[in-house]
Scaffold this active site. Structure first.
Site, short mmCIF file in Angstrom:
data_model
loop_
_atom_site.label_atom_id
_atom_site.label_comp_id
_atom_site.label_asym_id
_atom_site.label_seq_id
_atom_site.Cartn_x
_atom_site.Cartn_y
_atom_site.Cartn_z
N LYS A 186 0.89 -1.17 0.00
CA LYS A 186 0.00 0.00 0.00
C LYS A 186 0.93 1.21 0.00
O LYS A 186 1.57 1.54 1.00
CB LYS A 186 -0.89 -0.01 1.25
CG LYS A 186 -2.19 0.75 1.10
CD LYS A 186 -2.04 2.25 0.86
CE LYS A 186 -1.79 3.02 2.13
NZ LYS A 186 -1.48 4.46 1.90
N GLU A 261 7.70 -0.51 12.29
CA GLU A 261 8.84 0.42 12.25
C GLU A 261 8.25 1.81 12.39
O GLU A 261 7.67 2.34 11.44
CB GLU A 261 9.60 0.30 10.92
CG GLU A 261 9.93 -1.12 10.46
CD GLU A 261 10.87 -1.87 11.39
OE1 GLU A 261 11.61 -1.23 12.16
OE2 GLU A 261 10.84 -3.11 11.36
N CYS A 295 12.92 9.40 10.56
CA CYS A 295 12.45 8.87 11.84
C CYS A 295 13.53 8.82 12.90
O CYS A 295 13.27 9.09 14.07
CB CYS A 295 11.89 7.48 11.62
SG CYS A 295 13.00 6.42 10.66
N GLU A 395 7.60 13.69 18.34
CA GLU A 395 8.25 13.72 17.03
C GLU A 395 7.62 14.83 16.20
O GLU A 395 6.42 14.80 15.93
CB GLU A 395 8.06 12.37 16.34
CG GLU A 395 8.78 12.26 15.03
CD GLU A 395 8.53 10.92 14.34
OE1 GLU A 395 7.36 10.47 14.30
OE2 GLU A 395 9.49 10.33 13.83
#
Ligand code: NAD
Length: 492
Positions: A186, A261, A295, A395
């Site tokens: 996807k 992840e 990330c 984040e």
């Protein structure tokens, strides 16, 4: 011969760009489309066909049908095809890099080096791993003749984020394919183009129909349909913790194992014996890499108090000198963010952080670049304050660093570990035994020394806590994650 730019133009100019299911390029069951914008300009890059639950269902069915014959091929046979896929990526490297850099807004040279060439290397790495790992192991137990075999799981689903879609598709699918699984990807709605081009190259080198299927679409429809599909055998998700939780819960509803992840809030601990200017420069470049949308990058800088002022001055010097510009400008170091929504999210965090006590040492933020007024640019920001501030804890995913002084090792380790994330931290010192001792006390999947964002095939990379579970990527262990064990035993 077509130039890479015109090849990219031709691919992006299809109206709409179709997606790939069961060896066919399709506009999807319902003919829906998504307009994909080029971050550097804010203008239309491409119109793509967008899949939904029906298209995901077709893709899973195709992958299921293709599975037995792909799994039954010899490993060597699959490995040869994977090397050909890598050959094709290298052959079309400039076209793929152009597509990826235009789609994400990152500098072309960075896309070429990391997203394209490093991805091709990753395919070769997993091809070689598959070639060398024995899928059968004798088990030594008293009174029983036993062996354990490692077999492909079946159909593996992949949900990919927009910040490095091409390389993340490869990091996930290469080990799965090498092990004999078939895959449904996807692709992210904001940046699907490299996943589709990678698929075209896979088709060209003869990877059979149904083995790789790529469906771009929205998370709430196509993503949710894949996560909750009862006929997949494994799902790998890369993205935010919030979505990861939804995907993990949906997969668990079918007892489908998942690999997560997720995000990060990496700390860099800077000891007083470093070359201050050089370290400040490296960390400044780390936080503007991919416009801060990485990330694992170092977003919390913990600097020993005796060098704090000197470090902050050097960092501001570097951060104010990075060239901000278009994806195809060779001088660009800091590109645009992926979308206006992401820019607003960064702005919102900056506001919240400063409203609750953070101070801007370098007051950047959303900005316009001359000639690229529609682009989604954010100039670098350096904040300071206490460790509980929202900008030190969450984040942000933009070119924003948060710097804090520390007194001693215990102090630095406590601040670094004061995070629900656990992806990657770094320690900077000339005293390597000392650096290693501190690195070993950091609560995360990765501790790097005198560098940040260290990627190499064979070097395991994964997170703990809110940064993920399931074994990580890029190592032999990753390959084994895509195999299921079967024990065969006979009492003697
Ligand atoms: P996101 O979670 O919003 O989206 C990721 C993917 O999930 C997209 O394809 C999206 O369409 C899909 N999705 C959204 N809602 C869904 C749902 N309900 N069900 C199923 N799928 C759904 O993340 P993002 O904003 O695209 O990416 C940024 C995040 O990814 C950051 O947190 C970043 O740290 C993380 N990330 C982690 C790694 C890693 O290796 N640990 C690598 C890259 C990015």
């Amino acid at each position: 011969m077509t130039s890479p730019t015109s090849a990219a133009d031709a691919f992006l100019g299809q109206d709409p760009v179709p997606f790939y299911v069961d060896g066919q390029w399709t506009t999807g069951k319902h003919g829906n489309t998504i307009e994909v914008l080029r971050p550097s300009t804010g203008k239309l890059l491409a119109t793509i066909s967008s899949g939904d639950a029906d298209d995901i269902d077709n893709a899973v069915r195709a992958a299921r049908q293709a599975f037995p014959s792909w799994a039954a091929r010899s490993t060597r046979d699959r490995v040869v095809l994977l090397h050909r896929w890598a050959d094709a990526i290298e052959k079309h490297q400039d076209t793929l890099a152009t597509i990826e850099s235009r789609d994400i807004g990152k500098p072309l040279a960075e896309a070429l080096e990391f997203d394209v060439l490093f991805s091709a290397e990753g395919i070769r790495y997993f091809a070689d791993v598959a070639d060398h790992v024995d899928p059968r192991e004798l088990v030594a137990v008293r009174g029983i003749e036993a062996e354990q075999r490692f077999l492909p799981r079946g159909v593996c689903g992949f949900i990919i984020p927009w910040n490095a879609p091409g390389s993340l598709m490869v990091w996930g699918t290469a080990p799965a394919l090498a092990g004999g699984n078939t895959v449904v990807v996807k692709a992210p709605e904001l940046a699907p183009m490299s996943c589709l081009f990678l698929c075209k190259l896979a088709e060209e080198v003869g990877i059979p129909a149904g083995v790789i299927n790529v469906v771009p679409g929205f998370g709430e429809t196509a993503g949710a349909a894949l996560a909750g599909h009862p006929d997949i055998d494994y799902i790998s998700f890369t993205g935010s913790p919030r979505t990861g939780m939804q995907v993990a819960i949906a997969a668990a509803g079918n007892f489908v194992p998942s690999k997560m992840e997720l995000g990060g809030k990496g700390a860099a601990i800077v000891m007083p014996d470093v070359d201050v200017a050089a370290t400040a420069e490296k960390l400044s470049l780390a936080v503007v890499r991919n416009a801060g949308q990485t990330c694992c990058t170092a977003t919390r800088w913990l600097v020993q108090e005796s060098i704090y002022d000197e470090f902050v001055d050097a960092a501001i010097n570097k951060l104010t000198s990075v060239h901000m510009g278009a994806d195809d400008d060779p001088n660009t170091v800091l590109g645009a963010l992926i979308s206006n929504g992401q820019r607003k999210r960064v702005e919102h965090y900056l506001q919240r952080g400063q409203d609750t006590g953070a101070t801007a040492l370098l007051d950047g933020g959303p900005t316009a670049v001359q000639g690229l007024e529609g682009g989604f640019f954010v100039s670098p920001v350096l904040l300071t304050g206490d460790t509980t501030n929202v900008c030190a804890q969450e984040e942000i995913f933009g070119p924003v660093a948060y710097v804090m002084p520390f007194k001693n090792d215990d102090d630095a380790i406590a601040i670094a570990n004061d995070s629900r994330y656990g992806l990657a931290n770094s320690v900077w010192s000339q005293d390597l035994p000392h650096a290693r001792a501190v690195a070993a006390q950091l609560h995360a999947g990765n501790s790097w020394i005198n560098a940040h964002n260290v990627f190499a095939y064979g070097l395991p990379y994964g997170g703990i806590g809110m940064s993920g579970w399931g074994g990580g990527v890029n190592s032999v262990k990753t390959y084994l994650d895509y195999l299921r064990p079967l024990t065969i035993a006979r009492p003697l």
